[in-house]
Enzyme design. Structure first.
Site, PDB file in Angstrom:
ATOM      1  N   HIS A 163      78.368 -53.024 -32.183  1.00 49.45           N
ATOM      2  CA  HIS A 163      79.483 -53.747 -32.828  1.00 49.45           C
ATOM      3  C   HIS A 163      80.069 -54.820 -31.908  1.00 49.45           C
ATOM      4  CE1 HIS A 163      79.422 -50.282 -35.603  1.00 49.45           C
ATOM      5  NE2 HIS A 163      79.348 -49.565 -34.497  1.00 49.45           N
ATOM      6  N   SER A 284      76.945 -83.197 -23.285  1.00 48.63           N
ATOM      7  CA  SER A 284      77.647 -83.792 -24.414  1.00 48.63           C
ATOM      8  C   SER A 284      77.845 -85.272 -24.108  1.00 48.63           C
ATOM      9  CB  SER A 284      78.993 -83.104 -24.584  1.00 48.63           C
ATOM     10  OG  SER A 284      79.889 -83.952 -25.251  1.00 48.63           O
ATOM     11  N   LYS A 290      80.046 -80.374 -20.179  1.00 47.67           N
ATOM     12  CA  LYS A 290      79.289 -79.474 -21.047  1.00 47.67           C
ATOM     13  C   LYS A 290      77.819 -79.342 -20.672  1.00 47.67           C
ATOM     14  CE  LYS A 290      80.389 -77.896 -24.669  1.00 47.67           C
ATOM     15  NZ  LYS A 290      80.842 -78.473 -25.924  1.00 47.67           N
ATOM     16  N   GLU A 297      69.852 -72.770 -29.796  1.00 48.94           N
ATOM     17  CA  GLU A 297      70.584 -73.097 -31.032  1.00 48.94           C
ATOM     18  C   GLU A 297      69.641 -73.661 -32.091  1.00 48.94           C
ATOM     19  OE1 GLU A 297      74.062 -75.539 -30.346  1.00 48.94           O
ATOM     20  OE2 GLU A 297      74.686 -74.258 -28.682  1.00 48.94           O
TER      21      GLU A 297
END
Ligand code: ARG
Length: 464
Positions: A163, A284, A290, A297
Site C-alpha cells: 500500500h 528542463s 531539474k 516515463e
C-alpha cells in the site's frame, strides 16, 4: 509516395484535394507499411516456387529465373532503388510485378496455387517469428543486467512496501529479482506463443485450398515451420497468433511500466533511493535544477500504446466471418508498432539497468522509519508460545507507544519492551535490527541475502 496526390483534378471542386478514386486507392493500399514484409515475402515466395518446381507444377528453369529475379529485387530493396508503387496496392503485388518485369513469364507463374490471402498470413508469421527471436535475446539481456544489479545489492537493505507504506525490510537485490521473475514468465509466454505462430498457412490459397498437387509439408520444412495449418479457412482468416503476441507484449510492457514507476518514485528527490545515469534523463528548458527520468516515463506512456494495440487487434477480429476479409490488412501497423516499441524499450532498459546508482544510506534510513520490524517482534512472541493474534495485539500497542514517543521499536530498552509482553528477553534486539529481520526470512523465495545469492546462482545457470 504521396506526391502523386498533389495534382489537382480540375473536374473537382477546390474543396477536394484528390478525386475519390485516388483517395480510394490510397485508402485501400497497404504498401506504405507492409513494404516492411518484403524480406519474408520473398523468403515465402522462394519456398513456394521451389515446391512448385519439385512437384513439376512449374519448370526448374522457371524456378531458376524466379530465384535470379528475387535476388535482384533484394538488392534493389537494400540499395533503396526499388520503386514501391501505390497503384500496385501492397508489398506482394509490387514484388510480383517487378519480378515479372525482370524474368518474364516465370514471374507470372509464381502465384500458381497461391493467393495473397495465404501469402500474407505466412508473411506475418515469418515476421513475428523473427521478432520474437530478437525480443527473447533482449529479455535475456535485461534479465542479466538486473541479476548483476541484484548481485551488487544482495545485502543492501531497503524498505519493502505494501500500500506504498513501509511494511518489512527487504534488500534491493531481492526487489530486482522480482522483476527478473516477471520477465522470465514473459519469455515463457513468448516461447509458447511462437509454437502457434510457427505453422504454415501457404497452401490454403484464397480460402479452400488449391487444385494443384502441392506439397505443403515441403514448404513448411523449407521455411522452418513446425507444422502446416490444418484448415484452409482458418489458415487465411484468423489472426489469433498475432493477438497472442500483442498480449505477451502488453504484459512485458506492463512489467516495464511497473519498474518505470518505481524508478521514477525512487529517483524523486523526496525519496532519493537511486540515481539514473544522465544519458537516460533530460533537463528542463526552464528549470535549470531539474533532472527528469524521461526514459522510464516514456516507457510507462508507451505501455498504453501497446495495450491499445492489443485491444485494437481483438476488436479487429471479433466481428469477422470466415474466411479472409480486408479488415485483416489493418493488423500490420499495430503489430509492427508493438514489436518496434517493445524492442526499443527492452534495449534501452537493459542498458539503463547498468546505469542505476543505488543510494544505500537513503534506503536504509527509510527502512528504519515505519516500524518495519514490527512483524519480527510478533513472530518472536509466537515462537515463545504466544498465539499470533495476541502477539499482533501486543506489538500494535508497542508501536503505538513508539508513535507517541516518536521513536523506533529498536530504540526501546528490553525493560520498556517487556511492558508489552513478559515473554520478551535480551535476545529481542537481534530480531529488531534490519539485518536480523531480513536474514531471518531464510527460505526459497525469501528476502534473506543468502536466498537472494542462491537465486542469483540459479538464474545465472538458467540464463547462461
Ligand atoms: N494487403 C492484404 C493484407 O494485408 C493482402 C491480402 C489481400 N487479399 C485480398 N484478397 N485482397 O491483408
Amino acid at each position: 509516395m504521396t506526391e502523386q496526390f498533389s495534382k489537382k483534378n480540375e473536374a473537382w471542386s477546390a474543396r477536394f484535394s484528390e478525386p475519390v478514386s485516388d483517395l480510394v486507392k490510397r485508402y485501400t493500399a497497404s504498401v506504405f507499411f507492409d513494404y516492411r514484409l518484403a524480406h519474408v515475402d520473398i523468403q515465402g515466395s522462394l519456398a513456394h516456387a521451389e515446391m512448385l518446381a519439385h512437384q513439376k507444377i512449374i519448370s526448374s528453369q522457371d524456378y531458376a529465373d524466379i530465384q535470379r529475379g528475387m535476388q535482384q529485387i533484394l538488392e534493389e530493396i537494400k540499395s533503396g532503388k526499388f520503386e514501391w508503387l501505390l497503384d500496385l496496392e501492397d508489398v506482394h503485388l509490387n514484388i510480383e510485378k517487378r519480378l515479372t518485369e525482370l524474368v518474364g513469364d516465370a514471374g507470372k507463374r509464381l502465384h500458381t496455387g497461391r493467393s495473397r490471402n495465404d501469402q500474407v498470413a505466412t508473411d506475418i508469421r515469418l515476421y513475428l517469428r523473427a521478432a520474437i527471436d530478437d525480443i527473447q535475446k533482449l529479455i535475456r539481456d535485461l534479465r542479466l543486467a538486473l541479476v548483476d544489479l541484484a548481485e551488487k545489492h544482495a545485502d543492501t537493505i531497503m524498505p519493502g512496501f505494501t500500500h506504498m507504506q513501509v511494511a518489512q525490510p527487504v534488500t534491493f537485490g531481492h526487489h530486482m529479482l522480482a522483476y527478473v521473475e516477471m520477465f522470465g514468465r514473459d519469455a515463457e509466454r513468448l516461447t509458447d506463443c511462437r509454437k502457434r505462430i510457427n505453422r504454415l498457412p501457404l497452401g490454403a490459397a484464397a480460402l479452400a485450398g488449391t487444385t494443384f498437387p502441392i506439397d505443403r509439408e515441403r514448404v513448411a520444412k523449407t521455411l522452418g515451420f513446425d507444422d502446416v495449418c490444418h484448415n484452409s479457412l482458418d489458415a487465411v482468416s484468423d489472426r489469433d497468433f498475432a493477438i497472442e503476441f500483442c498480449a505477451a507484449a502488453a504484459l512485458i510492457m506492463t512489467h516495464i511500466s511497473r519498474l518505470s514507476e518505481e524508478l521514477i518514485i525512487w529517483m524523486s528527490p523526496r525519496v532519493g533511493f537511486i540515481d539514473i545515469a544522465d544519458r537516460f534523463c533530460t533537463g528542463s528548458s526552464i528549470m535549470p535544477q531539474k533532472k527528469n527520468p524521461d526514459v522510464p516515463e516514456l516507457a510507462r506512456g508507451k505501455t498504453g500504446r501497446v495495450n491499445g494495440h492489443l485491444v485494437g487487434l481483438l476488436t479487429l477480429m471479433k466481428g469477422q466471418p470466415l474466411a479472409y476479409n480486408k479488415d485483416n490488412q489493418e493488423d500490420k501497423e499495430p503489430l509492427f508498432d508493438t514489436a518496434d516499441t517493445l524492442i526499443d524499450t527492452l534495449r534501452i532498459f537493459a542498458d539503463m539497468a547498468t546505469g542505476i546508482h543505488v543510494k544505500a544510506d537513503a534506503m536504509r534510513a527509510a527502512a528504519l522509519q515505519g516500524y518495519a520490524t514490527a512483524t519480527d517482534l510478533a513472530d518472536y512472541l509466537v515462537k515463545k508460545g504466544l498465539p499470533f493474534r495476541d502477539a499482533h495485539e501486543a506489538v500494535a500497542m508497542a508501536v503505538r507507544h513508539c508513535v507517541e514517543r516518536n521513536c523506533d521499536l529498536a530504540e526501546l530498552t528490553t525493560k520498556e519492551l517487556q511492558a508489552f509482553s513478559p515473554l520478551i528477553a535480551e535476545d529481542i534486539h537481534a530480531v529488531l535490527t534490519l539485518e536480523g529481520s531480513v536474514a531471518a526470512r531464510n527460505h526459497i523465495g525469501g528476502a534473506a541475502p543468502a536466498q537472494v545469492k542462491a537465486a542469483i546462482q540459479r538464474l545465472r545457470k538458467l540464463l547462461a
